[in-house]
Motif scaffolding. Structure first.
Motif, PDB file in Angstrom:
ATOM      1  N   LYS A   1       1.293  -1.262   0.044  1.00  0.00           N
ATOM      2  CA  LYS A   1      -0.081   0.455   0.048  1.00  0.00           C
ATOM      3  C   LYS A   1       0.668   1.943   0.802  1.00  0.00           C
ATOM      4  CE  LYS A   1      -3.723  -1.994   2.220  1.00  0.00           C
ATOM      5  NZ  LYS A   1      -4.364  -2.200   3.814  1.00  0.00           N
TER       6      LYS A   1
ATOM      7  N   ARG B   1       3.960   3.159  -1.378  1.00  0.00           N
ATOM      8  CA  ARG B   1       4.590   3.585  -2.708  1.00  0.00           C
ATOM      9  C   ARG B   1       6.166   3.169  -2.569  1.00  0.00           C
ATOM     10  NH1 ARG B   1       2.974   7.765  -7.545  1.00  0.00           N
ATOM     11  NH2 ARG B   1       2.732   6.811  -9.038  1.00  0.00           N
TER      12      ARG B   1
ATOM     13  N   THR C   1       1.321   8.470  -0.920  1.00  0.00           N
ATOM     14  CA  THR C   1       1.604   7.918  -0.097  1.00  0.00           C
ATOM     15  C   THR C   1       2.042   8.133   1.734  1.00  0.00           C
ATOM     16  OG1 THR C   1       2.601   6.558  -0.317  1.00  0.00           O
ATOM     17  CG2 THR C   1       0.631   5.243  -1.700  1.00  0.00           C
TER      18      THR C   1
ATOM     19  N   MET D   1       1.338   6.984   5.377  1.00  0.00           N
ATOM     20  CA  MET D   1       0.247   5.667   4.830  1.00  0.00           C
ATOM     21  C   MET D   1       1.047   4.630   5.122  1.00  0.00           C
ATOM     22  SD  MET D   1      -2.164   5.628   1.450  1.00  0.00           S
ATOM     23  CE  MET D   1      -3.021   4.563   2.062  1.00  0.00           C
TER      24      MET D   1
ATOM     25  N   ASP E   1       2.022   0.085   5.915  1.00  0.00           N
ATOM     26  CA  ASP E   1       1.140  -1.388   5.367  1.00  0.00           C
ATOM     27  C   ASP E   1       1.733  -2.010   6.318  1.00  0.00           C
ATOM     28  OD1 ASP E   1      -0.245  -3.371   4.702  1.00  0.00           O
ATOM     29  OD2 ASP E   1       0.343  -2.941   2.613  1.00  0.00           O
TER      30      ASP E   1
END
Length: 204
Positions: free
Chosen positions: A7, A9, A94, A97, A99
């Motif tokens: 998720k 980049r 991103t 963000m 993941d």
């Protein structure tokens, strides 16, 4: 092996294909050609690190300034860990963000983080050992430390006991504070470090 973009980049999860037999099993953890083809980024290993952690140890979020940067390929070689990648690059699509990846020694799963991304993990068992293949040698004073419990990032650690952390990680600033203080790398700096190996047609 399967290499999939996460998720975040420019972070990639590497899942090897295991070949079991009566002796045990064998797998290729990763191949340089495959990683470059998937990521479009150069990766030369210049330093190898290991960390050994007790259960409920939380390490990170750690990144590196650009320059010099430090891309990493992280694998759990003993025990188990909840591994997390966070985008620390100001201006990235991103940014902020994250993941997560469950890394267990028997799975052989690895995570590749490009320059400018942050890394953290929670040890899920005693004597958890993580292996880091690093693209650059460590340069004192270039580490970026971000608060792993920052509610603005919102990583679901789902801890079952008291966390074990270093003083440095405990008192690290949140993402917004670090950005306001100019401590974070930029997406433009990251792109400049990626371009040399980007194949034709690779998106910026």
């Amino acid at each position: 092996m399967a290499i999939e973009e996460m998720k975040v980049r420019d972070a990639f999860r590497i899942t090897p294909s295991q070949l079991p037999d009566n002796r045990g099993l064998f797998f290729e953890a990763w191949r340089l050609g495959g990683l470059i083809a998937a990521s479009g980024q150069p990766f030369t290993v210049r330093q190898v690190n290991y960390s050994v952690s007790r259960r409920n140890t939380l390490r990170g979020i750690h990144g590196t300034t650009l320059p010099p940067g430090q891309a990493k390929l992280v694998t759990c070689v003993r025990g188990a860990a909840l591994d997390v990648v966070v985008d620390l690059r100001v201006g990235s699509p991103t940014f902020g963000m994250f993941d997560t990846t469950l890394q267990e020694a028997g799975s052989g799963i690895g995570v590749y983080l490009a320059d400018g991304l942050g890394h953290a993990f929670l040890a899920l068992s005693d004597d958890t050992c993580m292996n880091y293949l690093c693209s650059e040698e460590y340069v004192p004073g270039t580490m970026v430390d971000i608060q792993a419990l920052d509610p603005d990032i919102g990583i679901p650690w789902n801890t079952t006991g008291q966390l074990i952390r270093s003083d440095k990680d405990t008192h690290a600033p949140g993402l917004s504070e670090a950005a306001a203080r100019g401590l974070l790398p930029t997406y433009e700096q990251a792109l400049a470090s990626y371009r040399p190996a980007a194949p034709a047609g690779r998106r910026p």
